[in-house]
Design a protein around this motif. Structure first.
Motif, mmCIF file in Angstrom:
data_model
loop_
_atom_site.group_PDB
_atom_site.id
_atom_site.type_symbol
_atom_site.label_atom_id
_atom_site.label_comp_id
_atom_site.label_asym_id
_atom_site.label_seq_id
_atom_site.Cartn_x
_atom_site.Cartn_y
_atom_site.Cartn_z
ATOM 1 N N VAL A 29 0.857 -1.195 0.000
ATOM 2 C CA VAL A 29 0.000 0.000 0.000
ATOM 3 C C VAL A 29 0.891 1.242 0.000
ATOM 4 O O VAL A 29 1.170 1.825 1.045
ATOM 5 C CB VAL A 29 -0.967 0.023 1.211
ATOM 6 C CG1 VAL A 29 -2.175 -0.821 0.970
ATOM 7 C CG2 VAL A 29 -0.262 -0.400 2.495
ATOM 8 N N PRO A 30 1.357 1.661 -1.169
ATOM 9 C CA PRO A 30 2.233 2.844 -1.249
ATOM 10 C C PRO A 30 1.591 4.105 -0.694
ATOM 11 O O PRO A 30 2.289 5.048 -0.306
ATOM 12 C CB PRO A 30 2.498 2.979 -2.756
ATOM 13 C CG PRO A 30 2.227 1.626 -3.327
ATOM 14 C CD PRO A 30 1.123 1.058 -2.488
ATOM 15 N N GLU A 31 0.245 4.116 -0.648
ATOM 16 C CA GLU A 31 -0.469 5.293 -0.145
ATOM 17 C C GLU A 31 -0.152 5.583 1.318
ATOM 18 O O GLU A 31 -0.429 6.682 1.805
ATOM 19 C CB GLU A 31 -1.984 5.107 -0.293
ATOM 20 C CG GLU A 31 -2.445 4.808 -1.705
ATOM 21 C CD GLU A 31 -2.536 3.322 -1.968
ATOM 22 O OE1 GLU A 31 -3.358 2.913 -2.792
ATOM 23 O OE2 GLU A 31 -1.760 2.568 -1.348
ATOM 24 N N ILE A 32 0.420 4.609 2.014
ATOM 25 C CA ILE A 32 0.662 4.755 3.442
ATOM 26 C C ILE A 32 1.635 5.888 3.753
ATOM 27 O O ILE A 32 1.682 6.394 4.880
ATOM 28 C CB ILE A 32 1.206 3.428 4.046
ATOM 29 C CG1 ILE A 32 1.115 3.431 5.580
ATOM 30 C CG2 ILE A 32 2.628 3.170 3.602
ATOM 31 C CD1 ILE A 32 -0.269 3.373 6.120
ATOM 32 N N VAL A 33 2.410 6.317 2.749
ATOM 33 C CA VAL A 33 3.381 7.390 2.995
ATOM 34 C C VAL A 33 2.922 8.727 2.418
ATOM 35 O O VAL A 33 3.684 9.693 2.420
ATOM 36 C CB VAL A 33 4.772 7.029 2.413
ATOM 37 C CG1 VAL A 33 5.338 5.798 3.097
ATOM 38 C CG2 VAL A 33 4.693 6.816 0.892
ATOM 39 N N THR A 34 1.682 8.796 1.922
ATOM 40 C CA THR A 34 1.191 10.052 1.349
ATOM 41 C C THR A 34 0.659 10.969 2.446
ATOM 42 O O THR A 34 0.230 10.517 3.516
ATOM 43 C CB THR A 34 0.078 9.781 0.325
ATOM 44 O OG1 THR A 34 -1.028 9.141 0.983
ATOM 45 C CG2 THR A 34 0.585 8.886 -0.799
ATOM 46 N N TRP A 35 0.663 12.274 2.150
ATOM 47 C CA TRP A 35 0.209 13.252 3.135
ATOM 48 C C TRP A 35 -1.278 13.101 3.441
ATOM 49 O O TRP A 35 -1.716 13.293 4.565
ATOM 50 C CB TRP A 35 0.498 14.667 2.653
ATOM 51 C CG TRP A 35 -0.158 15.705 3.521
ATOM 52 C CD1 TRP A 35 -1.134 16.583 3.167
ATOM 53 C CD2 TRP A 35 0.098 15.945 4.904
ATOM 54 N NE1 TRP A 35 -1.506 17.357 4.237
ATOM 55 C CE2 TRP A 35 -0.768 16.983 5.318
ATOM 56 C CE3 TRP A 35 0.963 15.378 5.847
ATOM 57 C CZ2 TRP A 35 -0.780 17.474 6.625
ATOM 58 C CZ3 TRP A 35 0.949 15.867 7.146
ATOM 59 C CH2 TRP A 35 0.089 16.894 7.517
ATOM 60 N N GLY A 36 -2.065 12.731 2.426
ATOM 61 C CA GLY A 36 -3.497 12.568 2.647
ATOM 62 C C GLY A 36 -3.798 11.509 3.690
ATOM 63 O O GLY A 36 -4.641 11.709 4.571
ATOM 64 N N VAL A 37 -3.107 10.388 3.613
ATOM 65 C CA VAL A 37 -3.306 9.304 4.587
ATOM 66 C C VAL A 37 -2.830 9.735 5.967
ATOM 67 O O VAL A 37 -3.511 9.517 6.977
ATOM 68 C CB VAL A 37 -2.562 8.029 4.130
ATOM 69 C CG1 VAL A 37 -2.546 6.987 5.249
ATOM 70 C CG2 VAL A 37 -3.220 7.457 2.884
#
Length: 327
Positions: A29-37
């Protein structure tokens, strides 16, 4: 053996665990390092952290407070009934929000006082006292809403209050500022004051603390008052974010609250714990919860995983306690 035990005993163990877990889950889940998450993680973290800070005080004196979720519900509906524009006691008044905030704090302190006095004056087990209080207050919160509203919650809260969840100061959300100030104050109280030393002494050995002249009953009572007050502040955060006073606000976070504190390293046996550990524990639990949701895990799978992690943390606490006792 010593090389294996030393990292577990480190106060930064859970923080390192957070970093390692994010690194391990990133390929899936690459999204885990995004600012939104991470923005969502921080938003969910603040009320949970505030409640967990109060729980930390109670656990250090070898107690437990199961009533915190009911305090959140009761404080939320009482505060909403004061300031709502739909027939609130002070609806439309400039004093509506300040009085509502004061009423919410009084609810938390009042229930905390009942818990604490039952433990120190009636010598009742904290588990039974706070479980009974939780059931009674949760039911009372539902009755209160049906008495003041035709719906299942109390809506129509003023913008001056709901802005608490959405507003910011110099780019920093109000909820983060408030939670941060509470965390710093709690840390200073535990680490730099005489009362903080009393809490650790009572949790480690109440009989020895009493012989040493420490006011054991007053110290225990204060921890329950702190727990109740922290739950009230969390109620403000939840009510502001939901823009309504709900009798089920925070209903499902009890496992997370206790689990986060234990995962952080605060001992179930009393006498050991730090606010910074609780911060790490809350962070880890929310990272775990968020990553499972991003992976599309079902609700029961998330509960199984979180329950297993909390059980493992409790087992590690027992292991740590045994090792430190044998030293």
């Amino acid at each position: 053996m010593t090389r294996f035990i030393r990292p577990i005993l480190s106060e930064y163990f859970v923080l390192v665990l957070c970093v390692l877990y994010v690194a391990a889950i990133y390929p899936f889940v690459p999204e885990i390092v995004t600012w939104g998450v991470w923005s969502n993680i921080l938003s969910d973290m603040m009320p949970l952290l505030v409640v967990a800070i109060g729980q930390t005080f109670v656990l250090i004196v070898a107690g437990i407070d199961l009533s915190v979720t009911a305090i959140i519900s009761m404080a939320a509906v009482v505060g909403a009934s004061v300031m709502t524009g739909n027939g609130g006691y002070l609806g439309g008044s400039a004093l509506a929000v300040p009085v509502a905030v004061l009423a919410m704090l009084i609810v938390g302190l009042g229930i905390g006082a009942i818990n604490g006095l039952s433990v120190v004056k009636l010598n009742m087990p904290p588990f039974i006292v706070t479980l009974a209080t939780r059931m009674f207050v949760a039911g009372a919160a539902i009755w209160y809403v049906t008495f003041h509203s035709t719906s299942s919650s109390i809506a129509g809260l003023p913008d001056a209050f709901t802005g608490f969840a959405t507003g910011s100061l110099a780019g920093l959300p109000y909820t983060v500022i408030v939670a941060g100030l509470i965390a710093v104050a709690a840390h200073m109280l535990l680490s730099r004051t005489r009362y903080g030393r009393w809490i650790y002494a009572v949790g480690a050995n109440p009989k020895a603390a009493r012989v040493s002249g420490i006011p054991v009953e007053r110290t225990i009572l204060m921890t329950f008052l702190i727990s109740g007050a922290c739950a009230s502040v969390a109620a403000m955060m939840y009510a502001s974010r939901m823009q309504t006073g709900s009798p089920i606000a925070g209903e499902n976070i009890l496992l997370d609250v206790i689990g986060a504190v234990v995962i952080g390293g605060t001992s179930l046996f009393g006498g050991k714990g730090k606010i910074v550990w609780t911060v790490f524990g809350v962070l880890f639990l929310l990272i775990l919860d968020t990553s499972m949701k991003l992976l599309g895990a079902s609700l029961f799978a998330i509960y199984i995983i979180k329950g297993s992690v909390i059980l493992l943390a409790a087992m590690m606490d027992t292991l740590r306690n045994r090792i430190l006792t044998e030293r």
